[in-house]
Design a protein around this motif. Structure first.
Motif, short mmCIF file in Angstrom:
data_model
loop_
_atom_site.label_atom_id
_atom_site.label_comp_id
_atom_site.label_asym_id
_atom_site.label_seq_id
_atom_site.Cartn_x
_atom_site.Cartn_y
_atom_site.Cartn_z
N TRP A 69 -12.07 -15.59 -19.86
CA TRP A 69 -11.88 -16.24 -21.81
C TRP A 69 -13.23 -15.30 -22.09
CZ3 TRP A 69 -10.40 -19.46 -17.74
CH2 TRP A 69 -9.53 -19.99 -18.17
N VAL A 70 -13.02 -14.36 -23.65
CA VAL A 70 -14.48 -13.71 -23.58
C VAL A 70 -13.85 -14.48 -25.81
CG1 VAL A 70 -15.35 -12.15 -23.71
CG2 VAL A 70 -13.93 -12.12 -21.50
N SER A 102 0.81 -9.18 -15.53
CA SER A 102 -0.79 -8.66 -16.24
C SER A 102 -0.37 -9.32 -17.78
CB SER A 102 -0.96 -7.74 -16.29
OG SER A 102 -1.43 -7.51 -14.91
N ALA A 103 -1.15 -9.51 -18.95
CA ALA A 103 -0.66 -9.79 -19.72
C ALA A 103 -2.34 -10.39 -20.80
CB ALA A 103 -0.12 -10.94 -20.14
N TYR A 104 -2.67 -9.68 -22.10
CA TYR A 104 -3.54 -10.65 -22.89
C TYR A 104 -4.10 -10.89 -24.14
CZ TYR A 104 -4.61 -5.89 -24.94
OH TYR A 104 -4.81 -4.25 -25.19
N TYR A 139 -10.78 -13.16 -26.68
CA TYR A 139 -10.14 -12.45 -25.77
C TYR A 139 -9.70 -13.55 -24.58
CZ TYR A 139 -8.61 -8.81 -22.32
OH TYR A 139 -7.78 -8.69 -21.03
N TRP A 140 -8.53 -13.47 -24.13
CA TRP A 140 -7.85 -13.94 -23.24
C TRP A 140 -6.83 -13.18 -22.29
CZ3 TRP A 140 -2.13 -15.39 -22.13
CH2 TRP A 140 -2.00 -16.25 -21.12
N GLY A 199 -18.44 -15.50 -21.75
CA GLY A 199 -17.04 -15.64 -21.28
C GLY A 199 -17.16 -16.12 -19.73
N VAL A 200 -15.68 -16.60 -19.36
CA VAL A 200 -15.75 -16.89 -17.95
C VAL A 200 -14.69 -16.93 -17.63
CG1 VAL A 200 -14.64 -19.24 -18.68
CG2 VAL A 200 -15.76 -18.87 -15.92
N SER A 201 -14.09 -15.91 -16.32
CA SER A 201 -13.09 -15.36 -15.01
C SER A 201 -13.03 -16.64 -13.94
CB SER A 201 -13.61 -13.96 -14.68
OG SER A 201 -13.60 -13.53 -15.75
N ALA A 202 -11.69 -17.12 -13.72
CA ALA A 202 -10.93 -18.21 -12.81
C ALA A 202 -10.57 -17.81 -11.70
CB ALA A 202 -11.01 -19.25 -13.42
N SER A 203 -10.10 -17.70 -10.67
CA SER A 203 -9.35 -17.43 -9.70
C SER A 203 -8.68 -19.11 -9.90
CB SER A 203 -9.60 -16.89 -8.01
OG SER A 203 -9.58 -15.63 -8.89
N LEU A 204 -7.77 -19.56 -9.97
CA LEU A 204 -7.36 -20.34 -10.25
C LEU A 204 -6.18 -20.27 -8.89
CD1 LEU A 204 -6.22 -20.70 -13.97
CD2 LEU A 204 -8.43 -21.21 -13.10
#
Length: 690
Positions: A438-439, A482-484, A468-469, A425-430
């Motif tokens: 996202w995984v 926080s949410a997923y 997973y988001w 996946g990838v994690s991003a600090s937008l």
């Protein structure tokens, strides 16, 4: 001079932040309460608490911590870690932890979470002599005794038991002791002994019993030239995303929706928990070497231990076992007959290569596991693709890469059966106030990984596909959302599900700082997952979707620096086949600390109709003790924790907990049965620091 004036300005701001939490101890308790709000028994892991408490007693030094060590602070985002490292390079070491206020993306809430786990020491460890290291090390001895005042059926005399089960062979007391001398990133020596209630003290070398039933030990040295880590005894491992080796700290799905997933870390830790299953016993070493611009680490390991299982015989007289017994109880003749019946041998290794900037790495892992007897599960159809045999080989490739505020990560593995597992996946600090991850994951039904612990719906990485988001956002000052969302499907049958199935889960949690003394949170979680149902018009069980909805609201208020009030309400509804069951609990906590005394009180009322609506709430307990009991049935729960710190070297703790049920005349089952509707547990503990 500029840094000196800046430090004066920072000190002038301390009172504003300190009002919210009066001590690191209270901040640590707050982190635990937030962390274990997930109402799910899968999240109740004692080892996670142990690792957190080690961070609390031996905090991370922000002035020398590597990026890998900062990832141990699981609530930090990639942007925050990057900004902290950039600040340290450009402005030098921090004078105080409150200097974090001037680093972009660090808000008051994050700093409060960090307080229990960080320090800003300015003396480099390599300039200290051995005598100074020993003096700075944490040295402690713990002795704890616990018992249930009401008599359990297993302690009743043999002639009063109306069945063929043997009674307990030992005393009613649970005894625990620990000696540990350690210094973070330097060395650690530890010895743990535990006897469960009902177990007998004895000296039986053939059963590896030396007084207490469970003995755990370790000796560890770190950062000795090319030897980064050398550990003999009991240990846990985590490499990559945890597909093959995930015994370390892994929160999975939690209220920390972004920062708790996708961490590519190497964790080699001494095992210090009293849980008697799920660790390695042997030796491990990590050798590091620079190759030009690359950093190479090689970690071979070996483990040899005896595990509990019931040995069975085939028609041809060959022996096998169906499953391990993981309770650690050896109280009765039946339980003792299963003790140490299986020998497990594990050998493996890991090779890790990092680039010069430490923003990318790639690794290879290999694990070979052998058992003294054949592992053969039951003939149930759901076990068709499960592991069968005595030897399993598995290997994986993993890596990660960071580009600006983006973090790409993944691991792919294959077992000897031909099964595959993958997660990436990838994690991003937008933005400074928005983090997202996202995984994707895919574990085939015949992928066999005995020590894996990665992001998944099941307890093991097997027979599952999912997406997973996660999101963390600060919509306005003093508020954090926080949410997923997690979608998952199971290509093959599972326990209590006699067909391929699918499901989904969503969680949202909003935390709001009403004032410097008051914090409010609200959390909603809903999960839909199939389960077998017996219908009147059909001869066999049919999987139908069951929906569990959970709502929790809590408020924490500090009327003064010495007093904390915490009110919590949560409710669960479970709907299956047009039938809905409900459960709820409301709890009031009062914490008061004055001088050497500290006390925690709770009164809770609960009403949970069945097992699917049981309630979990984190309880304050004795130091180094973890407690998240399940509230099931209808009744009330009261506990009182008292601490007295006689000196900086000696502290005493006690806990009295009492549960009263209104819907039953007996508690528990089998030899654990208590006749009556009350259960009273008493614990006492002494901690010596020297």
């Amino acid at each position: 001079m500029i840094r000196f004036l800046l430090s004066i300005l920072i000190l002038s701001c301390l009172a504003r932040i300190a009002c919210a939490q009066s001590s690191p101890e209270r901040a640590f308790e707050s982190v635990l309460e937030n962390l274990f709000t997930q109402q799910d028994e899968d999240a109740l892991r004692e080892e996670q608490y142990e690792i957190l408490y080690q961070l609390y007693t031996q905090p991370v030094n922000l002035n020398v911590a590597t990026e890998e060590e900062l990832h141990d602070l699981f609530f930090l985002s990639d942007r925050q870690i990057s900004n902290l490292l950039h600040y340290r390079v450009n402005y030098g070491k921090l004078y105080t932890i409150y200097e974090l206020q001037f680093i972009p993306a660090f808000d008051d809430a994050t700093i409060q979470q960090m307080l229990p786990f960080i320090t800003v020491e300015t003396v480099p460890a390599d300039t200290l002599t051995w005598a100074e290291r020993w003096t700075r090390a944490e040295k402690l001895f713990i002795f704890r005794q616990a018992t249930t005042l009401e008599s359990k059926r297993g302690f009743v005399a043999q002639d009063t038991i109306d069945d063929l089960t043997s009674p307990f062979g030992g005393s009613r007391q649970q005894l625990y002791s620990r000696l540990r001398i350690s210094r973070r990133n330097d060395f650690s020596i530890g010895l743990t002994l535990e006897k469960d209630a009902g177990e007998a003290l004895g000296w039986q070398q053939d059963q590896s019993r030396y007084g207490a039933d469970f003995l755990s030990y370790h000796i560890q040295l770190q950062n000795r030239g090319k030897v980064k880590n050398l550990l003999i005894g009991d240990y846990s491992l985590q490499f990559g995303q945890g597909l093959l080796l995930g015994q370390g700290f892994n929160l999975g799905k939690s209220a920390f929706a972004v920062t708790s997933v996708g961490r590519t870390q190497t964790q080699v830790r001494p095992y210090t928990s009293s849980t008697e299953f799920g660790f390695f016993r042997g030796g491990i070493a990590t050798i590091q070497q620079k190759l030009g611009d690359l950093q190479l680490e090689f970690t071979p390991f070996v483990s040899h231990q005896r595990l509990d299982a019931k040995i069975r015989q085939d028609d041809d007289s060959s022996s096998y076992f169906q499953s391990f017994q993981t309770t650690g109880w050896h109280r009765t003749e039946s339980e003792q007959s299963s003790q140490n019946q299986i020998t497990e041998q594990v050998v493996g290794g890991n090779v890790l290569i990092r680039n010069r900037n430490r923003n990318g790495q790639i690794g290879l892992s290999y694990v070979r596991t052998g058992f003294s007897h054949r592992w053969q599960r039951s003939d149930a159809l759901r076990n068709l693709h499960e592991f069968s045999g005595q030897v399993n080989d598995a290997g994986s490739v993993f890596g990660n890469y960071r580009y600006r505020h983006y973090h790409f990560f993944g691991e792919i593995a294959r077992s000897a059966s031909g099964g595959w597992g993958g997660v990436g996946g990838v994690s991003a600090s937008l933005a400074s106030t928005v983090d997202m991850t996202w995984v994707l994951r895919n574990f085939t039904p015949n992928f066999h990984s005995f020590y894996g612990n990665t992001l998944s719906e099941g307890s093991r990485p097997i027979n599952e596909q999912g997406f997973y988001w996660g999101l963390r956002i600060e919509p306005f000052p003093k508020a954090t959302l926080s949410a997923y969302y997690d979608y998952f499907r199971f290509p093959w049958l599972r326990y209590r599900v006699d067909a391929p199935s699918k499901g989904q889960e969503v969680l949202t949690r909003l935390t709001y700082q009403l004032s410097r003394r008051t914090e409010l949170f609200t959390q909603f979680r809903q999960e839909q997952k199939a389960v077998n149902v017996v219908l009147d018009n059909l001869p066999s069980r049919v999987p139908l979707p069951g929906t569990k909805s959970q709502m929790a609201v809590g408020i924490t208020h500090f009327p003064s620096a010495a007093l904390r009030l915490n009110t919590r309400w949560q409710q669960t509804t479970y709907t299956l086949n047009h039938q809905t069951d409900r459960g709820w609990v409301i709890a009031q906590d009062v914490t008061y600390q004055q001088g050497r005394w500290k006390t925690d009180l709770r009164f809770a009322l609960f009403d949970a109709e069945d097992y699917d609506t049981r309630q979990y709430i984190y309880e304050n307990d004795l130091l180094y003790t973890f407690s998240v009991p399940a509230y099931f049935g209808r009744g009330s729960r009261t506990y009182w924790v008292l601490r007295y710190k006689l000196s900086r070297h000696l502290s005493f703790y006690s806990k009295l907990g009492r549960t009263v049920y209104e819907d039953r005349d007996s508690i528990g089952s089998g030899l654990e049965t208590i006749e009556g509707n009350t259960r009273t547990d008493v614990r006492a503990q002494m901690i010596v620091k020297f």
